[in-house]
Scaffold this active site. Structure first.
Site, PDB file in Angstrom:
ATOM      1  N   HIS A  74       0.835  -1.217   0.000  1.00 27.07           N
ATOM      2  CA  HIS A  74       0.000   0.000   0.000  1.00 27.07           C
ATOM      3  C   HIS A  74       0.865   1.261   0.000  1.00 27.07           C
ATOM      4  O   HIS A  74       0.525   2.260   0.641  1.00 27.07           O
ATOM      5  CB  HIS A  74      -0.941   0.027   1.213  1.00 27.07           C
ATOM      6  CG  HIS A  74      -1.942  -1.081   1.244  1.00 27.07           C
ATOM      7  ND1 HIS A  74      -3.215  -0.941   0.745  1.00 27.07           N
ATOM      8  CD2 HIS A  74      -1.863  -2.348   1.700  1.00 27.07           C
ATOM      9  CE1 HIS A  74      -3.882  -2.085   0.903  1.00 27.07           C
ATOM     10  NE2 HIS A  74      -3.081  -2.958   1.479  1.00 27.07           N
ATOM     11  N   ASN A 147     -10.378  -2.632   2.543  1.00 25.65           N
ATOM     12  CA  ASN A 147     -10.082  -2.637   1.108  1.00 25.65           C
ATOM     13  C   ASN A 147     -11.352  -2.354   0.309  1.00 25.65           C
ATOM     14  O   ASN A 147     -12.444  -2.325   0.875  1.00 25.65           O
ATOM     15  CB  ASN A 147      -9.551  -4.015   0.689  1.00 25.65           C
ATOM     16  CG  ASN A 147      -8.060  -4.196   0.993  1.00 25.65           C
ATOM     17  OD1 ASN A 147      -7.343  -3.222   1.234  1.00 25.65           O
ATOM     18  ND2 ASN A 147      -7.603  -5.426   0.971  1.00 25.65           N
ATOM     19  N   HIS A 338      -3.849   1.108  12.066  1.00 27.37           N
ATOM     20  CA  HIS A 338      -3.632  -0.168  12.769  1.00 27.37           C
ATOM     21  C   HIS A 338      -4.996  -0.760  13.127  1.00 27.37           C
ATOM     22  O   HIS A 338      -5.767  -0.113  13.848  1.00 27.37           O
ATOM     23  CB  HIS A 338      -2.828   0.116  14.039  1.00 27.37           C
ATOM     24  CG  HIS A 338      -2.470  -1.101  14.831  1.00 27.37           C
ATOM     25  ND1 HIS A 338      -2.793  -2.381  14.438  1.00 27.37           N
ATOM     26  CD2 HIS A 338      -1.803  -1.242  15.997  1.00 27.37           C
ATOM     27  CE1 HIS A 338      -2.348  -3.241  15.325  1.00 27.37           C
ATOM     28  NE2 HIS A 338      -1.736  -2.575  16.286  1.00 27.37           N
TER      29      HIS A 338
HETATM   30 FE1  HDE Z   1      -2.412  -4.727   5.547  1.00 25.10          FE
HETATM   31  N1  HDE Z   1      -0.596  -3.928   5.974  1.00 25.10           N
HETATM   32  N2  HDE Z   1      -1.722  -6.546   6.107  1.00 25.10           N
HETATM   33  N3  HDE Z   1      -4.157  -5.624   4.970  1.00 25.10           N
HETATM   34  N4  HDE Z   1      -3.092  -2.987   4.922  1.00 25.10           N
HETATM   35  C1  HDE Z   1      -0.252  -2.643   5.794  1.00 25.10           C
HETATM   36  O1  HDE Z   1       0.869  -1.330   7.376  1.00 25.10           O
HETATM   37  C2  HDE Z   1      -0.596  -6.768   6.793  1.00 25.10           C
HETATM   38  C3  HDE Z   1      -4.485  -6.934   5.053  1.00 25.10           C
HETATM   39  C4  HDE Z   1      -4.348  -2.692   4.489  1.00 25.10           C
HETATM   40  O2  HDE Z   1      -3.163   3.555   4.044  1.00 25.10           O
HETATM   41  C5  HDE Z   1       1.082  -2.298   6.375  1.00 25.10           C
HETATM   42  O3  HDE Z   1       1.146   0.873   7.742  1.00 25.10           O
HETATM   43  C6  HDE Z   1      -0.499  -8.155   7.180  1.00 25.10           C
HETATM   44  C7  HDE Z   1      -5.870  -7.137   4.790  1.00 25.10           C
HETATM   45  C8  HDE Z   1      -4.437  -1.302   4.109  1.00 25.10           C
HETATM   46  O4  HDE Z   1      -1.548   3.365   5.503  1.00 25.10           O
HETATM   47  C9  HDE Z   1       1.537  -3.628   6.987  1.00 25.10           C
HETATM   48  C10 HDE Z   1      -1.625  -8.751   6.677  1.00 25.10           C
HETATM   49  C11 HDE Z   1      -6.376  -5.901   4.528  1.00 25.10           C
HETATM   50  C12 HDE Z   1      -3.168  -0.788   4.330  1.00 25.10           C
HETATM   51  C13 HDE Z   1       0.382  -4.538   6.659  1.00 25.10           C
HETATM   52  C14 HDE Z   1      -2.393  -7.742   6.009  1.00 25.10           C
HETATM   53  C15 HDE Z   1      -5.292  -4.963   4.635  1.00 25.10           C
HETATM   54  C16 HDE Z   1      -2.356  -1.856   4.846  1.00 25.10           C
HETATM   55  C17 HDE Z   1       2.028  -1.624   5.435  1.00 25.10           C
HETATM   56  C18 HDE Z   1      -2.040 -10.213   6.770  1.00 25.10           C
HETATM   57  C19 HDE Z   1      -7.815  -5.537   4.158  1.00 25.10           C
HETATM   58  C20 HDE Z   1      -2.696   0.627   4.056  1.00 25.10           C
HETATM   59  C21 HDE Z   1       2.096  -0.179   5.870  1.00 25.10           C
HETATM   60  C22 HDE Z   1      -1.991 -10.769   8.057  1.00 25.10           C
HETATM   61  C23 HDE Z   1      -8.752  -5.762   5.229  1.00 25.10           C
HETATM   62  C24 HDE Z   1      -2.952   1.523   5.222  1.00 25.10           C
HETATM   63  C25 HDE Z   1       1.336  -0.117   7.062  1.00 25.10           C
HETATM   64  C26 HDE Z   1      -2.523   2.935   4.898  1.00 25.10           C
HETATM   65  C27 HDE Z   1      -1.017  -1.701   5.222  1.00 25.10           C
HETATM   66  C28 HDE Z   1       0.362  -5.813   7.065  1.00 25.10           C
HETATM   67  C29 HDE Z   1      -3.589  -8.031   5.322  1.00 25.10           C
HETATM   68  C30 HDE Z   1      -5.478  -3.567   4.405  1.00 25.10           C
HETATM   69  C31 HDE Z   1       2.874  -4.137   6.540  1.00 25.10           C
HETATM   70  C32 HDE Z   1       0.641  -8.777   7.953  1.00 25.10           C
HETATM   71  C33 HDE Z   1      -6.629  -8.457   4.829  1.00 25.10           C
HETATM   72  C34 HDE Z   1      -5.653  -0.571   3.575  1.00 25.10           C
HETATM   73  O5  HDE Z   1       1.675  -3.535   8.369  1.00 25.10           O
END
Ligand code: HDE
Length: 711
Positions: A74, A147, A338
């Site tokens: 993202h 999402n 978060h």
């Molecule tokens: Fe994320 N995800 N994600 N994700 N995610 C990040 O956090 C992660 C997942 C989502 O505009 C990171 O600050 C793991 C699902 C959005 O700043 C990170 C897993 C969904 C955004 C991270 C998931 C999301 C992130 C990268 C599986 C939809 C952007 C930067 C266990 C419900 C937020 C950050 C923004 C961002 C980890 C799965 C949505 C790396 C480990 C499912 C919208 O922490």
């Protein structure tokens, strides 16, 4: 005229930087006034620079450190401020105050993003879009990090790094950027039957939105609501755009990426600047805790959605984005979301993907923002005052007075005190948990294809064709034939017809797979190996097709008026007034930026030239009336570009309005000679006019005529 005014305004703004406040002098970061910001300190005018030049060193050192690590996923995003208003109380289900008091307005910051590309990549990549909301509630920050697609690729957090490594550019040559059309992604997918539902969404037009303002938002996981009595309900969160859910064509998406790779960012910015505030209805699907096991899928499985036919979405609030950030880096880049930022009344479910996320987001902020004090950055600050005994760390902002940084204490009078539940103290749901410690997946997660089928079968014919074409495009970019074959084998479990259509264009025969994931050892939990389909209650769901979306507004649509000298001012003004009354935007496109002289002598200032933009940047075209104007548009210098505009808009199923005396353009274009009743082609011949055009623009596209228009 408007654009000229805008230009002047911009110049004023630029000038105002240097003139507005004469007392504001340039200083170093220590507040020292700077007398010369042009030259470094040297030993003689032509001599070497001196190490003692602390002004130069401060400036360059700061510059050297201007970048922070981009988000691992993202990375590319666009943000905006806004407000969430509650219209119907959810007090019955949750004690969260921002969801209980009708009329309550909660400030929000929303960040939209693509997932795979890096920060500088294109907006129009085929990808899932992030839809993350920070609610600044009086009970603390609540983050809904969702999402634009309601399900996910994988069922367990353990697989997330694998998924992301597979989709990111390949590690040896860093190719391709912001694209899933390559071997490693499809290799992974071919071995992950659980991803098939998400693949249907990602290959659909949902993955190439027309605008960030025209996408749905989903919390994805099941969360929990807890009310004052401690009663628990599962909840799924939804945001439905008031402008409807609309997408572009894949051919268009690729071209937009070249013409304007900031297309979505710009569109969001401009809509907000012009007062066309994006709005979403906020809704919830609420499920009593005791009904948890009454579905033909597991509520904890993030690869499943709850069909609206089983649990309707109750619309209870409105999300409005009404202010652009002042500074992209300070706000959009530094905002830290978060899923674990909760308020009383909302809790997690045991969805194993969500559980993994709870660990990941703080961890990533530590490396991205570099300090445990990221909550002190203005965009991340809670509006509820923070009191605790955490101290120090990199870049600490708060100056805490006194000796006490522990609890309990007497020296500080016991402060700060723990909050009782009645004071809004957070308590987790008292959930009885018992189980064998086991690294495994529940058998209830084992049906991987039923909802992929549900999604595919709920699509209209043009939508189904777009999914087929997207799969053909993606897989044709895969070099290793076995990977293509395996994916086609997976598709066969969803719909044989889909698999066969894709296979044909790849020059393959469909081979249905027996054991989709042979890389997992035989004694591993079978849930991840095979799929056992259930017989789902819902076989078609209307909410899943974009065909059934909102199609009655032209608000914020951008209409390109193509014109040259001698154009009919009256016709332009009448249509422009009608469109603007309905909040659409009109952009003038002419052979050059020189003001166009209309037939009544008035001057029209173009916003674009025929060559600095393209039809893919507009929702519809009006070829302005006027014989003289048409003649200029068809002179050898302009003809190709004008016809290209028209032909591309036609190919992409847009509304095109040929004004009076524009027959020569109509005839020279591909629109001519079609025997069709095309409601989105307006000519003086078919006796249609302004109103029919506006109606056609509101429809977005005539996807059902796509084949005919492209034949
Ligand atoms: Fe994320 N995800 N994600 N994700 N995610 C990040 O956090 C992660 C997942 C989502 O505009 C990171 O600050 C793991 C699902 C959005 O700043 C990170 C897993 C969904 C955004 C991270 C998931 C999301 C992130 C990268 C599986 C939809 C952007 C930067 C266990 C419900 C937020 C950050 C923004 C961002 C980890 C799965 C949505 C790396 C480990 C499912 C919208 O922490």
């Amino acid at each position: 005229m408007k654009s000229k005014e805008n230009q002047n305004e911009k110049l004023d703004q630029l000038n105002s930087l240097s003139t507005s406040n004469e007392n504001e002098k340039l200083t170093t970061n220590q507040g020292l006034k700077i007398n010369n910001n042009q030259d470094s300190l040297k030993s003689g005018e032509r001599g070497p620079s001196l190490l003692e030049d602390f002004i130069l060193r401060e400036k360059i050192t700061h510059f050297d450190h201007e970048r922070i690590p981009e988000r691992i996923v993202h990375a590319r995003g666009s943000g905006a401020h806004g407000v969430f208003k509650l219209n119907k109380s959810l007090e019955k289900y949750t004690k969260a105050k921002f969801l209980s008091e009708v009329g309550k307005e909660t400030p929000v910051f929303v960040r939209f993003s693509t997932v795979a590309g890096s920060k500088g990549s294109t907006d129009l990549a085929r990808d899932v879009r992030g839809f993350a909301i920070k609610f600044y509630t009086e009970e603390g920050n609540y983050d809904l990090v969702g999402n634009n697609i309601p399900v996910f690729f994988i069922q367990d957090a353990m697989k997330f790094p694998d998924l992301i490594h597979a989709v990111k550019p390949e590690p040896d040559n860093e190719i391709p950027q912001a694209a899933s059309a390559h071997d490693t992604f499809w290799d992974f997918i071919s071995l992950m039957p659980e991803s098939m539902h998400m693949i249907m969404w990602a290959m659909s037009d949902r993955a190439i939105p027309r605008s960030l303002r025209m996408m749905e938002g989903f919390g994805v996981h099941s969360f929990k609501f807890i009310n004052d009595e401690g009663a628990v309900h599962f909840v799924k969160f939804h945001f439905k755009p008031k402008l409807g859910v609309h997408s572009v064509a894949w051919d268009e998406a690729q071209k937009i990426s070249g013409v304007d790779s900031d297309f979505h960012k710009r569109d969001l910015w401009e809509a907000i600047e012009s007062g066309n505030f994006p709005e979403w209805d906020f809704g919830v699907q609420v499920i009593p805790e005791e009904d948890e096991n009454n579905f033909d899928f597991d509520l904890l499985d993030p690869t499943k959605l709850v069909p609206e036919e089983l649990v309707p979405v109750q619309i209870v609030g409105t999300l409005t984005l009404n202010r652009n950030p002042d500074n992209f880096f300070a706000e959009t880049e530094q905002v830290a979301f978060h899923p674990g930022h909760l308020v009383p009344g909302i809790d997690f479910s045991n969805d194993p993907l969500l559980q993994g996320r709870l660990f990941s987001y703080t961890d990533t902020q530590l490396s991205r923002l570099g300090s445990p004090n990221f909550h002190e950055i203005p965009i991340n600050r809670s509006i509820n005052t923070v009191h605790n005994n955490q101290r120090d760390g990199h870049m600490r902002q708060q100056i805490v007075k006194g000796k006490v940084s522990y609890e309990p204490n007497s020296i500080g009078g016991g402060c700060p005190f723990q909050a009782m539940m009645k004071d809004g103290g957070f308590t987790s749901q008292e959930e009885r948990v018992s189980g064998t410690k086991i690294r495994a997946r529940s058998e209830s997660f084992v049906d991987h294809y039923s909802q992929a089928k549900l999604f595919y079968n709920s699509q209209s014919n043009p939508e189904k064709e777009h999914i087929q074409k997207a799969l053909i495009f993606e897989l044709s970019k895969v070099d290793i034939p076995e990977i293509r074959e395996k994916v086609v084998g997976q598709l066969a479990f969803i719909e044989m017809d889909l698999a066969e259509k894709v296979a044909e264009k790849l020059g393959l025969k469909v081979k249905k797979l027996k054991e989709p994931n042979q890389s997992i050892p035989a004694d591993a939990n079978p849930a991840s190996l095979q799929s056992k389909e259930r017989d789902p209650k819902v076989k078609i769901s209307e909410a899943l097709s974009m065909k059934n979306t909102v199609k009655d507004t032209v608000a914020s649509r951008v209409i390109g008026f193509i014109l040259a000298n001698g154009v009919d001012a009256n016709a332009i003004n009448t249509l422009k007034t009608k469109l603007e009354k309905q909040k659409a935007r009109v952009d003038f496109i002419a052979p050059s930026l020189a003001p166009v002289k209309a037939n009544d002598g008035s001057l029209i200032t173009p916003k674009h030239t025929l060559t600095n933009t393209s039809s893919v940047c507009f929702d519809a075209l009006y070829i302005c009336s006027g014989e003289k104007s048409v003649k200029e548009l068809l002179n050898p210098e302009n003809k190709y570009t004008v016809l290209n505009f028209v032909n591309e808009a036609y190919k992409h199923c847009k509304a095109i309005y040929f004004g009076a005396e524009t027959d020569a353009i109509y005839k020279a274009s591909n629109v001519n000679n079609k025997k069709h009743e095309d409601p989105a082609i307006i000519t003086s011949d078919n006796k249609k006019g302004d109103d029919e055009f506006i109606k056609a623009v509101a429809q977005h596209r005539v996807w059902e005529l796509e084949k005919e228009r492209n034949s």
